[in-house]
Scaffold this active site. Structure first.
Site, PDB file in Angstrom:
ATOM      1  N   ARG A 206      11.065  -1.101  11.386  1.00  0.00           N
ATOM      2  CA  ARG A 206       9.935  -0.600  12.168  1.00  0.00           C
ATOM      3  C   ARG A 206       9.737  -1.546  13.345  1.00  0.00           C
ATOM      4  O   ARG A 206       9.823  -2.763  13.173  1.00  0.00           O
ATOM      5  CB  ARG A 206       8.674  -0.608  11.295  1.00  0.00           C
ATOM      6  CG  ARG A 206       8.400   0.738  10.663  1.00  0.00           C
ATOM      7  CD  ARG A 206       7.312   0.678   9.632  1.00  0.00           C
ATOM      8  NE  ARG A 206       6.057   0.066  10.071  1.00  0.00           N
ATOM      9  CZ  ARG A 206       4.967   0.018   9.317  1.00  0.00           C
ATOM     10  NH1 ARG A 206       4.978   0.550   8.111  1.00  0.00           N
ATOM     11  NH2 ARG A 206       3.873  -0.550   9.758  1.00  0.00           N
TER      12      ARG A 206
ATOM     13  N   ARG B  85      12.112  -5.927   5.597  1.00  0.00           N
ATOM     14  CA  ARG B  85      11.893  -4.495   5.368  1.00  0.00           C
ATOM     15  C   ARG B  85      12.736  -3.602   6.285  1.00  0.00           C
ATOM     16  O   ARG B  85      12.814  -3.821   7.482  1.00  0.00           O
ATOM     17  CB  ARG B  85      10.412  -4.227   5.623  1.00  0.00           C
ATOM     18  CG  ARG B  85       9.949  -2.852   5.260  1.00  0.00           C
ATOM     19  CD  ARG B  85       8.490  -2.862   4.992  1.00  0.00           C
ATOM     20  NE  ARG B  85       7.726  -2.669   6.224  1.00  0.00           N
ATOM     21  CZ  ARG B  85       6.440  -2.338   6.210  1.00  0.00           C
ATOM     22  NH1 ARG B  85       5.789  -2.190   5.070  1.00  0.00           N
ATOM     23  NH2 ARG B  85       5.806  -2.178   7.342  1.00  0.00           N
TER      24      ARG B  85
ATOM     25  N   LYS C 179       0.818  -1.219   0.000  1.00  0.00           N
ATOM     26  CA  LYS C 179       0.000   0.000   0.000  1.00  0.00           C
ATOM     27  C   LYS C 179       0.854   1.272   0.000  1.00  0.00           C
ATOM     28  O   LYS C 179       0.627   2.164  -0.791  1.00  0.00           O
ATOM     29  CB  LYS C 179      -0.925   0.052   1.227  1.00  0.00           C
ATOM     30  CG  LYS C 179      -1.963  -1.043   1.281  1.00  0.00           C
ATOM     31  CD  LYS C 179      -2.939  -0.827   2.435  1.00  0.00           C
ATOM     32  CE  LYS C 179      -2.281  -0.723   3.803  1.00  0.00           C
ATOM     33  NZ  LYS C 179      -1.716  -1.974   4.332  1.00  0.00           N
TER      34      LYS C 179
ATOM     35  N   ARG D 250     -10.069   0.778   8.451  1.00  0.00           N
ATOM     36  CA  ARG D 250      -9.408  -0.478   8.789  1.00  0.00           C
ATOM     37  C   ARG D 250     -10.327  -1.438   9.537  1.00  0.00           C
ATOM     38  O   ARG D 250      -9.912  -2.507   9.924  1.00  0.00           O
ATOM     39  CB  ARG D 250      -8.222  -0.147   9.683  1.00  0.00           C
ATOM     40  CG  ARG D 250      -6.959  -0.900   9.332  1.00  0.00           C
ATOM     41  CD  ARG D 250      -5.892  -0.371  10.262  1.00  0.00           C
ATOM     42  NE  ARG D 250      -4.642  -1.015  10.122  1.00  0.00           N
ATOM     43  CZ  ARG D 250      -3.670  -0.599   9.310  1.00  0.00           C
ATOM     44  NH1 ARG D 250      -3.841   0.427   8.528  1.00  0.00           N
ATOM     45  NH2 ARG D 250      -2.523  -1.241   9.302  1.00  0.00           N
TER      46      ARG D 250
ATOM     47  N   ARG E 218      -0.325  -8.383  13.588  1.00  0.00           N
ATOM     48  CA  ARG E 218      -0.910  -7.469  12.586  1.00  0.00           C
ATOM     49  C   ARG E 218      -1.683  -8.258  11.533  1.00  0.00           C
ATOM     50  O   ARG E 218      -2.744  -7.825  11.085  1.00  0.00           O
ATOM     51  CB  ARG E 218       0.184  -6.625  11.926  1.00  0.00           C
ATOM     52  CG  ARG E 218       0.644  -5.474  12.825  1.00  0.00           C
ATOM     53  CD  ARG E 218       2.021  -4.998  12.449  1.00  0.00           C
ATOM     54  NE  ARG E 218       2.083  -4.357  11.157  1.00  0.00           N
ATOM     55  CZ  ARG E 218       3.182  -4.312  10.402  1.00  0.00           C
ATOM     56  NH1 ARG E 218       4.300  -4.894  10.803  1.00  0.00           N
ATOM     57  NH2 ARG E 218       3.159  -3.694   9.254  1.00  0.00           N
TER      58      ARG E 218
END
Ligand code: ADP
Length: 218
Positions: A160, A127, A13, A88, A171
């Site tokens: 992160r 990431r 996204k 969400r 998540r």
């Protein structure tokens, strides 16, 4: 134009929103980015949100609605929005629909980025980002020129906190339970477009552009 980007963590996204808003001249409103900035700045909102974010839970709806409403008002004069990370859950989608009804706005398209869970986990665990310019990298797909440092800033790359493995699992389960019902919600309203996000970033961008251009001329 109002577009919503829907998809699980790791579906791309953020990457797609950055590319598309540049091309389409829209304002990118990422609830995740706005919250991370608030946490960094130590604002009241940031302090309230931090614990939820670091454990992979959703931040309470009222905080999110106030925050996103304020951002949409600040940017009301532009060509439109791309909402990334919002809504969400169903309660947020319904609140958004009420806000838009009052303002006579409509959602032009909900772009759903679909990718298998194994691919999402792989992307999130590889990431890294630059704390200075926010550039994103991914091991082993998109490496910086010098290991561990940003190409633009020479800054040390970070992960992160919510990309740690146990938080990633949380998540993903929050997505499955609370966010994925929005796929059906928007599909039944007739404005969901499903895009295969398990391909290259360039191909995903092309498909979204082609889908959005159809809506524009419809
Ligand atoms: P991702 O989609 O990769 O999980 P985001 O950057 O969109 O990441 O969001 C990071 C975190 O910020 C979420 O796990 C959640 O805690 C919080 N957050 C972002 N958007 C919302 C929202 N609309 N409602 C509640 N919490 C949110």
């Amino acid at each position: 134009m109002i577009l919503i980007l829907l998809g699980a963590p790791g579906s791309g996204k953020g990457t797609q929103a950055k590319r598309l808003t540049e091309k389409l001249g829209l304002t990118h409103l990422s609830t995740g980015d706005i919250l991370r900035e608030a946490v960094k700045a130590g604002t009241d909102l940031g302090n309230k949100a931090k614990g939820f974010m670091n454990s992979g839970e959703l931040v309470p709806d009222d905080l999110i609605i106030d925050m996103i409403t304020a951002k949409m008002e600040e940017n009301a004069a532009g060509a439109g929005f791309m909402l990334d990370g919002f809504p969400r859950n169903l309660a947020q989608a319904e609140r958004l629909s009420e806000i838009f009804e009052k303002k006579n706005l409509v959602i032009d398209q909900v772009i759903y980025l679909n990718a298998p869970e194994a691919e999402l986990v792989k992307r999130l665990s590889g990431r890294f980002y630059c704390p200075q310019c926010n550039a994103g990298y991914n091991y082993p797909m998109h490496l910086p020129k010098n290991e561990g440092v940003c190409d633009n800033e020479g800054e040390k790359l970070l992960r992160r906190p919510d990309d740690e493995e146990d938080v990633v699992q949380k998540r993903l389960s929050v997505y499955r339970e609370q966010t994925s019902p929005l796929e059906e919600y928007y599909r039944s309203q007739g404005n969901l477009v499903e895009i295969d996000a398990n391909t290259s970033p360039d191909q995903v961008t092309e498909e979204i552009i082609s889908s959005v251009s159809k809506v524009k001329t419809a």
